[in-house]
Enzyme design. Structure first.
Site, PDB file in Angstrom:
ATOM      1  N   ASP A 245       0.763  -1.371  -0.064  1.00  0.00           N
ATOM      2  CA  ASP A 245      -0.124   0.038  -0.154  1.00  0.00           C
ATOM      3  C   ASP A 245       0.716   1.289  -0.076  1.00  0.00           C
ATOM      4  O   ASP A 245       2.157   1.177   0.383  1.00  0.00           O
ATOM      5  CB  ASP A 245      -0.873   0.054   1.498  1.00  0.00           C
TER       6      ASP A 245
ATOM      7  N   GLU B 148       2.051   5.095  -4.275  1.00  0.00           N
ATOM      8  CA  GLU B 148       1.921   5.938  -5.378  1.00  0.00           C
ATOM      9  C   GLU B 148       3.303   6.637  -5.822  1.00  0.00           C
ATOM     10  O   GLU B 148       3.668   7.001  -6.701  1.00  0.00           O
ATOM     11  CB  GLU B 148       0.946   6.700  -5.315  1.00  0.00           C
TER      12      GLU B 148
ATOM     13  N   ASP C 149      -9.070   3.392  -2.258  1.00  0.00           N
ATOM     14  CA  ASP C 149     -10.242   3.747  -1.328  1.00  0.00           C
ATOM     15  C   ASP C 149     -11.361   4.388  -1.949  1.00  0.00           C
ATOM     16  O   ASP C 149     -11.687   5.547  -1.952  1.00  0.00           O
ATOM     17  CB  ASP C 149      -9.541   4.928  -0.307  1.00  0.00           C
TER      18      ASP C 149
HETATM   19  C1  GLC Z   1      -4.999   3.523   2.755  1.00  0.00           C
HETATM   20  C2  GLC Z   1      -5.576   2.217   2.047  1.00  0.00           C
HETATM   21  C3  GLC Z   1      -6.412   1.311   2.852  1.00  0.00           C
HETATM   22  C4  GLC Z   1      -5.713   1.086   4.166  1.00  0.00           C
HETATM   23  C5  GLC Z   1      -5.323   2.540   4.918  1.00  0.00           C
HETATM   24  C6  GLC Z   1      -4.743   2.274   6.262  1.00  0.00           C
HETATM   25  O1  GLC Z   1      -5.884   4.443   2.777  1.00  0.00           O
HETATM   26  O2  GLC Z   1      -5.744   2.334   0.763  1.00  0.00           O
HETATM   27  O3  GLC Z   1      -7.059   0.322   2.504  1.00  0.00           O
HETATM   28  O4  GLC Z   1      -6.923   0.643   5.222  1.00  0.00           O
HETATM   29  O5  GLC Z   1      -4.456   2.971   4.157  1.00  0.00           O
HETATM   30  O6  GLC Z   1      -3.723   1.538   6.252  1.00  0.00           O
END
Ligand code: GLC
Length: 646
Positions: free
Chosen positions: A326, A329, A433
């Site tokens: 995650d 980007e 998200d």
């Molecule tokens: C980002 C991710 C989400 C996750 C959050 C906390 O917003 O896209 O899926 O729950 O971070 O890690």
């Protein structure tokens, strides 16, 4: 497929097959040899623009994870990977950039495919204002253009033919193990092993199948990658073993940024070996994400990728075989370039602001930050902005190659938020998200075929929506669509209403809907693997299979799935019926949670009743669809030798 090379592009990442290569010399620069297309090269300002005319009825497919419809006409798009949770048609950039389109020019003309292969920013105007043309501006003079057309193949191509040629060229899509087709429960907010245990227990009590539970950032020690918070998970190996006995795979998150903290192994190794991106002075670039100040691994360096990929061992040694990557980007909350203060207090204030404010700021800030740090690529310093769109993809490559070494090909699950064509060979993606709205359920349907076109087959959305409060009805309808998407994950943000299937009172309806998934898994997985091996698509727009059918060509809320099914989800609030178009005679299949009922349905329009606890879909005549005899509680219990034909 033919390749035109402009300037000195990076080594090929998207495409792996050999293609005819044409170097665009100064002579060619003035006269574009691609039929229909015009190009203009502006070396001084550093961009190349491409213009392609469209006829009135042409359809433009592609662009993977971008908003608007399956038909991209009438939309503006900006390929510049962005962490922004406001997914709407006004949002031009998403988490991934997938610069591949196919123009379907009707059945008496050949379809054309184009991939504008650059990790730099690309701005698309696809017939906005009815201009009758596509204008693509690539903000670089070093890139590759791939062209698929009749002339290079010597026959009329359908949109699906053009896509298949591209899919072959970009290499086989990542194939996860079969348990990755099980149902996954996730929420940002499960903090301890007791929380995770409780989720599993509640699913078992409700008799709803489950295969995976995600562990969001709270499992880590202060959000530091490759650490485990010992208070919350005192013995992760034992706990992962306990969960595996229940048939559950834990899925921890790994973020791109490594916390700046001397003494931490990952940080120390990264600094020592020069593995982090650098600022203008050549020192590791700092920016704040969840752990506070972080450095970003320079995933463009092969040695860095090898190192980062090997770090997953901390978790694979505990018996973990599933991961989500995650914030790659990369997402940046602030840095010295975009905020006056870098105190942690400031970060805490910042992240507790409403999501809307956070992301509005984030968008602008990150844009400036991306012009302030550098990578080492083949011994040269390269500004991040110029290769931005490939960053997350290179993290997936690092994770995928590392996990393949640690666990063996086919034995791990990996999906990422950010992506670029090329990373489809190393892992899947989820679409970031989203929110609990009917609009974004519809978007999920439209994303799937476009992502498949670009190689991203193991994919899915946050079912029920990440932000906002999901209703019982929306979750049930969303699950009924996710029954068919390779990644089937219910994920939500902390602070929103609880979104597990047991959080809405009576669980029977949820069980009925998820039971369908566990009846269909043998077929879905078989179709997925075949499609990956053969460069086919798992989910397709109707127009790909019925190019001569004018009605089928404009349908955006039904999808073909594998060789034998058509999916027809209910996508409107309050609806108990929907209209379905059949491009040929088919069998209608109704599943009530326990039994399948079949009836013949003739080509043409039908109004079908779909109660909230049922799923209706269609099967092509003579298609062989093998399903389980009853829904198991997890994929481990599926007996592949005892299936029945639907
Ligand atoms: C980002 C991710 C989400 C996750 C959050 C906390 O917003 O896209 O899926 O729950 O971070 O890690």
């Amino acid at each position: 497929m033919r390749q035109y090379i402009f300037g000195n592009p990076l080594e090929e990442f998207a495409v792996v097959e050999e293609t005819d290569k044409i170097i665009v010399t100064s002579e060619l620069a003035d006269k574009c040899p691609v039929s229909n297309m015009k190009w203009e090269i502006n070396v001084e300002d550093g961009w190349i623009s491409f213009t392609i005319p469209l006829e009135k009825n042409d359809i433009v497919y592609g662009l993977g994870e971008s908003m608007h419809g399956i038909n991209k006409r009438g939309g503006k798009y900006v390929s510049y990977n962005t962490d922004n949770s406001h997914h709407s048609d006004k949002m031009h950039s998403m988490y991934g950039s997938h610069n591949f389109i196919v123009i379907d020019r009707g059945c008496d003309k050949s379809a054309q495919g184009f991939c504008f292969d650059t990790p730099a920013r690309v701005v698309w105007d696809i017939d906005v204002d009815d201009s009758g043309e596509i204008v693509v501006v690539c903000e670089t003079c070093d890139m590759r253009l791939y062209e698929i057309s009749e002339s290079s193949e010597n026959r009329l191509l359908t949109a699906y033919d053009a896509t298949r040629i591209f899919r072959w060229a970009i290499g086989e899509s990542y194939i996860p193990p079969i348990w990755a087709f099980g149902f996954c429960q996730s929420r940002w907010g499960y903090k301890t092993e007791a929380d995770v245990r409780n989720v599993v227990k509640k699913y078992q009590e409700a008799d709803i199948p489950l295969d995976m539970v995600c562990m969001d950032i709270d499992y880590m020690d202060r959000y530091i990658d490759f650490t485990v918070n010992k208070k919350r998970f005192p013995d992760l190996k034992r706990f992962a073993g306990e969960m595996r006995e229940e048939g559950i795979h834990l899925v921890p998150i790994i973020d791109a940024g490594v916390k700046v903290e001397p003494g931490n192994e990952t940080y120390d190794e990264g600094v020592e070996n020069g593995f982090f991106c650098t600022n203008m002075e050549g020192k590791p670039f700092q920016a704040a994400v969840w752990p506070g100040m972080t450095h970003f691994p320079d995933f463009f360096q092969a040695s860095c990728r090898k190192w980062f990929g090997s770090k997953y061992k901390v978790l694979t040694d505990c018996g973990i075989d599933a991961f989500w990557n995650d914030m790659n980007e990369p997402s940046i909350f602030y840095s010295e370039y975009t905020k006056k203060t870098s105190s942690i207090k400031m970060l805490i204030n910042f992240i507790s602001k409403s999501a809307a404010e956070k992301y509005a700021e984030l968008d602008n800030n990150a844009y400036k930050d991306y012009r302030h740090f550098y990578h080492y690529i083949n011994g040269k310093r390269v500004l991040h902005h110029n290769v931005h769109n490939q960053y997350g993809a290179r993290m997936t490559q690092a994770g995928g190659e590392g996990l393949e070494k640690l666990l063996g090909k086919g034995n791990y699950l990996l999906y990422s938020r950010s992506s670029f064509i090329g990373s489809h060979r190393y892992g899947g993606i989820w679409t970031g998200d989203n929110e609990s709205t009917w609009d974004l359920l519809r978007t999920n349907v439209k994303h799937m075929p476009s992502l498949n076109m670009c190689g991203f087959m193991y994919s899915g959305a946050d079912t029920g929506g990440f932000g906002g409060n999901c209703t019982r009805e929306l979750l049930l309808r969303w699950l009924a669509f996710s029954d068919f998407t390779p990644l089937m994950r219910d994920h939500s943000c902390m602070g929103t209403r609880k979104q597990e299937c047991y959080a809405f009172g009576d669980t029977e309806d949820f069980k009925r809907i998820i039971n369908l998934r566990y009846r269909l898994i043998p077929y879905l997985y078989e179709q997925f693997v075949e499609a990956a091996h053969n460069g086919e698509m798992y989910m397709r727009p109707l127009g790909f299979d019925y190019p001569d059918d004018r009605t089928a060509r404009v349908i955006e809320d039904q999808l073909m799935l594998g060789q034998g099914l058509m999916v027809t989800p209910v996508l409107e609030e309050g609806a108990t019926k929907r209209d379905v178009y059949l491009p040929q005679d088919m069998e209608m299949i109704r599943f009530d949670g326990y039994t399948f009922t079949k009836s013949e349905a003739a080509k043409g329009w039908h109004e079908i009743e779909v109660p909230i606890n049922e799923v209706v879909f269609f099967k092509l005549p003579n298609a062989k669809v093998m399903v389980t005899r009853e829904a198991s509680k997890c994929t481990r219990d599926i007996d592949m030798n005892d299936l029945m034909e639907l």
